[in-house]
Design a protein around this motif. Structure first.
Motif, mmCIF file in Angstrom:
data_model
loop_
_atom_site.group_PDB
_atom_site.id
_atom_site.type_symbol
_atom_site.label_atom_id
_atom_site.label_comp_id
_atom_site.label_asym_id
_atom_site.label_seq_id
_atom_site.Cartn_x
_atom_site.Cartn_y
_atom_site.Cartn_z
ATOM 1 N N GLN A 155 0.857 -1.199 0.000
ATOM 2 C CA GLN A 155 0.000 0.000 0.000
ATOM 3 C C GLN A 155 0.883 1.234 0.000
ATOM 4 O OE1 GLN A 155 -1.236 0.843 3.914
ATOM 5 N NE2 GLN A 155 -0.799 2.896 3.165
ATOM 6 N N GLY A 156 0.562 2.196 -0.821
ATOM 7 C CA GLY A 156 1.398 3.380 -0.971
ATOM 8 C C GLY A 156 1.501 4.189 0.308
ATOM 9 N N GLY A 157 2.609 4.910 0.439
ATOM 10 C CA GLY A 157 2.854 5.731 1.626
ATOM 11 C C GLY A 157 2.467 7.168 1.397
ATOM 12 N N MET A 158 1.185 7.434 1.234
ATOM 13 C CA MET A 158 0.714 8.795 0.972
ATOM 14 C C MET A 158 0.927 9.662 2.204
ATOM 15 S SD MET A 158 -1.035 6.345 -0.731
ATOM 16 C CE MET A 158 -2.551 6.008 0.137
ATOM 17 N N TRP B 37 -2.688 4.897 10.367
ATOM 18 C CA TRP B 37 -2.590 3.573 10.976
ATOM 19 C C TRP B 37 -3.794 2.702 10.668
ATOM 20 C CZ3 TRP B 37 -6.259 2.093 14.552
ATOM 21 C CH2 TRP B 37 -6.978 3.098 15.206
ATOM 22 N N ARG B 38 -4.951 3.314 10.487
ATOM 23 C CA ARG B 38 -6.140 2.513 10.193
ATOM 24 C C ARG B 38 -6.032 1.853 8.820
ATOM 25 N NH1 ARG B 38 -7.939 6.960 13.030
ATOM 26 N NH2 ARG B 38 -9.222 6.517 14.871
ATOM 27 N N LEU B 39 -5.581 2.597 7.829
ATOM 28 C CA LEU B 39 -5.402 2.030 6.497
ATOM 29 C C LEU B 39 -4.313 0.960 6.514
ATOM 30 C CD1 LEU B 39 -5.859 1.896 3.469
ATOM 31 C CD2 LEU B 39 -4.353 3.877 3.193
ATOM 32 N N ASP C 136 -11.038 3.405 4.356
ATOM 33 C CA ASP C 136 -10.104 3.142 5.461
ATOM 34 C C ASP C 136 -8.989 4.165 5.534
ATOM 35 O OD1 ASP C 136 -11.077 0.536 6.570
ATOM 36 O OD2 ASP C 136 -10.736 -0.120 4.511
ATOM 37 N N SER C 137 -8.812 4.989 4.506
ATOM 38 C CA SER C 137 -7.683 5.915 4.503
ATOM 39 C C SER C 137 -7.961 7.100 5.405
ATOM 40 C CB SER C 137 -7.385 6.393 3.076
ATOM 41 O OG SER C 137 -8.098 7.566 2.761
ATOM 42 N N GLY C 138 -6.907 7.896 5.644
ATOM 43 C CA GLY C 138 -7.043 9.056 6.506
ATOM 44 C C GLY C 138 -7.540 10.305 5.803
ATOM 45 N N MET C 139 -7.914 10.213 4.529
ATOM 46 C CA MET C 139 -8.425 11.388 3.836
ATOM 47 C C MET C 139 -9.727 11.862 4.479
ATOM 48 S SD MET C 139 -9.445 11.952 -0.213
ATOM 49 C CE MET C 139 -7.910 11.268 -0.813
ATOM 50 N N ASP C 140 -9.853 13.176 4.643
ATOM 51 C CA ASP C 140 -11.086 13.749 5.171
ATOM 52 C C ASP C 140 -12.272 13.264 4.335
ATOM 53 O OD1 ASP C 140 -12.511 15.993 6.799
ATOM 54 O OD2 ASP C 140 -13.033 16.403 4.702
ATOM 55 N N ASP C 141 -13.310 12.757 4.995
ATOM 56 C CA ASP C 141 -14.404 12.121 4.260
ATOM 57 C C ASP C 141 -15.140 13.111 3.365
ATOM 58 O OD1 ASP C 141 -15.849 9.572 3.844
ATOM 59 O OD2 ASP C 141 -17.561 10.710 4.623
ATOM 60 N N GLY C 142 -15.303 14.341 3.814
ATOM 61 C CA GLY C 142 -15.954 15.338 2.965
ATOM 62 C C GLY C 142 -15.140 15.626 1.722
ATOM 63 N N LEU C 143 -13.814 15.715 1.873
ATOM 64 C CA LEU C 143 -12.943 15.925 0.719
ATOM 65 C C LEU C 143 -13.013 14.730 -0.216
ATOM 66 C CD1 LEU C 143 -10.700 17.456 -0.809
ATOM 67 C CD2 LEU C 143 -9.043 16.326 0.697
#
Length: 512
Positions: free
Chosen positions: A15-18, A25-27, A326-333
């Motif tokens: 999995q990429g290290g964005m 950590w969740r992703l 599962d990623s840390g991206m803001d859900d609205g974004l």
């Protein structure tokens, strides 16, 4: 100390290290528990730790990990300084981590050690899967503290690109033995008889192995991210310690891209032009005898199979994981980005956006700093400082000997020019630090009530998401790459193109 032992079988999907908490950590835990290599980002980990605490740590995960940190004094200091029960009040900005300098590395380094531990510990909690940490070589002032924190939490891999991480293998070796780790700091204009180094001694932070009751730490496998087989050959033979494999990144990958080889040429859209010289010779890579993974444009079942046929151990995939739930991206974004991508929003490789000088891929979203009007309206400020470059200030040190200064092409123009930077270097530069923090849902509220806007990066694979459903998980992405799951929207698009009806396969979202 023996070299680290690669796990068998090797992970087929990394999995990429964005950066800045998209690969949180969740992703990483979701990917690792699915049997592949989950990656946490160490970039911005000090600010990430402190902003989570200031938002009240609502699920208690950060405090749970802090309770496991080997030096309770450092963990308690982070809590005392930054934790806010119930989170910040409305209109309250985040308390910033003081910018480090060569002569004053703390508290930033201390917080980065703790943050690296917290992120890795949480990613590894409750399973036996493999977890790695990704860092940018260019961010030299912010590289080695997260590595120590991650190693204290038992990280399995370290992956680094955006530069030549020649010094890092020795740092990993030394930390594993409880010894100081050191890297050369690139200082623009530094006299040839000077050699500025950054050194971290675990004992200075109460983390010497004796006090921890340990004989050594596990030395993680090291995978540099490279674009050229020549660089791979150099690192395999001349790095400061062992290299266990490589991630080969094509120019289609997201985030920072290596500049094209030779003279920079731009297309009609102002993007760098890449050619055959910018692709690694895979036969040369096979001859090295070390495993490698292909990144950039391989994020599909066909790309995965093609990589295996070329002798790769597998692929690294970032973009598809970045947009999963599962990623840390803001859900609205995330939701707004997917909507604009479905409406035709494009992707541009911007040669100017990053203060590092590396081309940087930016999704062209109207409500982000990719919008030229919003970029022009933003007040320039450098209050996080990860991408500052080191430069030599002649005559500025004690006894007129000169000293190392730090500057960023995205800071206020007059400040940058006063520090010896050129006016031309400031044109088009964007504050990636604040933009990427906003991507992860931690935007700073600046003076005058200006809320920092996101700046979203992705690889070329983002275009295929125009045909995917809006919500999918990390397990869905892995299933897709292994040929075990098909996105409903992609199936519909494929069926429309071929005229054949394809069965609808439901998402696994909600079943993990």
């Amino acid at each position: 100390m023996s070299n680290p032992v690669l796990p068998q079988p090797l992970p087929q999907i990394i999995q990429g290290g964005m950066g800045v908490a998209i690969s949180d950590w969740r992703l990483a835990r979701a990917v690792a528990t699915a049997g592949q290599l989950g990656i946490v980002s160490g970039t911005g980990i000090d600010s990430l730790l402190t902003r989570r605490l200031q938002d009240g740590d609502p699920d208690g995960s950060t405090r749970r990990a802090l309770a496991q940190f080997p030096n309770p004094e450092l963990a308690q200091r982070a809590l005392d300084t930054y934790f806010l029960e119930g989170g910040r009040a409305e209109g309250q900005p985040y308390k910033r981590v003081p910018l480090p300098s060569v002569g004053r590395l703390n508290p930033a380094w201390e917080l980065a050690i703790v943050g690296g531990f917290v992120e890795t510990w949480l990613a590894k909690e409750g399973h036996a899967g493999q977890v790695g940490m990704n860092l940018l070589t260019k961010l030299q002032m912010h590289t080695i503290p997260p590595l120590l924190g991650a190693m204290l939490a038992g990280v399995d891999f370290v992956i680094m690109g955006a530069g030549i991480p020649r010094d890092i293998p020795a740092v990993l070796d030394n930390f594993a033995q409880g010894q100081p780790g050191s890297i050369r700091l690139d200082v623009k204009g530094e006299p040839t008889d000077q050699a500025t180094r950054l050194t971290l001694n675990p004992a200075d932070y109460g983390l010497d192995l004796g006090s921890l009751g340990l004989s050594e730490l596990k030395r993680p496998n090291f995978l540099p991210i490279i674009t050229s087989h020549v660089l791979a050959q150099t690192l395999a033979r001349k790095a400061s310690g062992s290299v266990e494999g490589f991630v080969i990144e094509a120019p289609t990958a997201g985030g920072h891209n290596a500049p094209p080889r030779g003279k920079m040429q731009l297309d009609e859209l102002g993007q760098p032009i890449y050619g055959e010289r910018d692709l690694a010779d895979l036969q040369q890579m096979r001859d090295l005898g070390l495993p490698f993974w292909l990144a950039g444009g391989s994020g599909s079942p066909e790309g995965f199979q093609q990589a295996l046929s070329e002798g790769a151990a597998g692929i690294q995939v970032g973009t598809l994981f970045a947009y999963c739930t599962d990623s840390g991206m803001d859900d609205g974004l995330r939701r707004e980005a997917l909507r604009q991508i479905k409406d035709g929003a494009g992707l541009r490789t911007d040669p100017l956006a990053s203060p590092t000088g590396f081309p940087f891929k930016v999704v062209q979203l109207s409500h982000t700093l990719a919008n030229p009007q919003l970029y022009a309206e933003r007040t320039r400020i450098c209050d996080i400082g990860y991408l500052r470059e080191a430069y030599w200030e002649e005559g500025a040190g004690k006894d007129g000997q000169g000293k190392v200064g730090l500057r960023c092409a995205s800071e206020p123009i007059e400040t940058y020019v006063r520090k010896g930077g050129s006016l031309e270097a400031t044109v088009g530069r964007k504050c990636l630090c604040n933009g990427l923090m906003a991507d992860a849902g931690f935007p700073q509220l600046q003076k005058g009530g200006e809320l920092e806007k996101p700046l979203l990066t992705s690889g070329d694979d983002v275009i295929k998401l125009a045909h995917w459903q809006d919500r999918f998980t990390a397990a869905d992405v892995i299933g897709y790459l292994l040929g075990q799951w098909r996105p409903v929207g992609e199936e519909t698009a494929t069926a429309a193109q071929s005229g054949d009806a394809l069965p609808q396969v439901p998402s696994m979202a909600g079943h993990l």
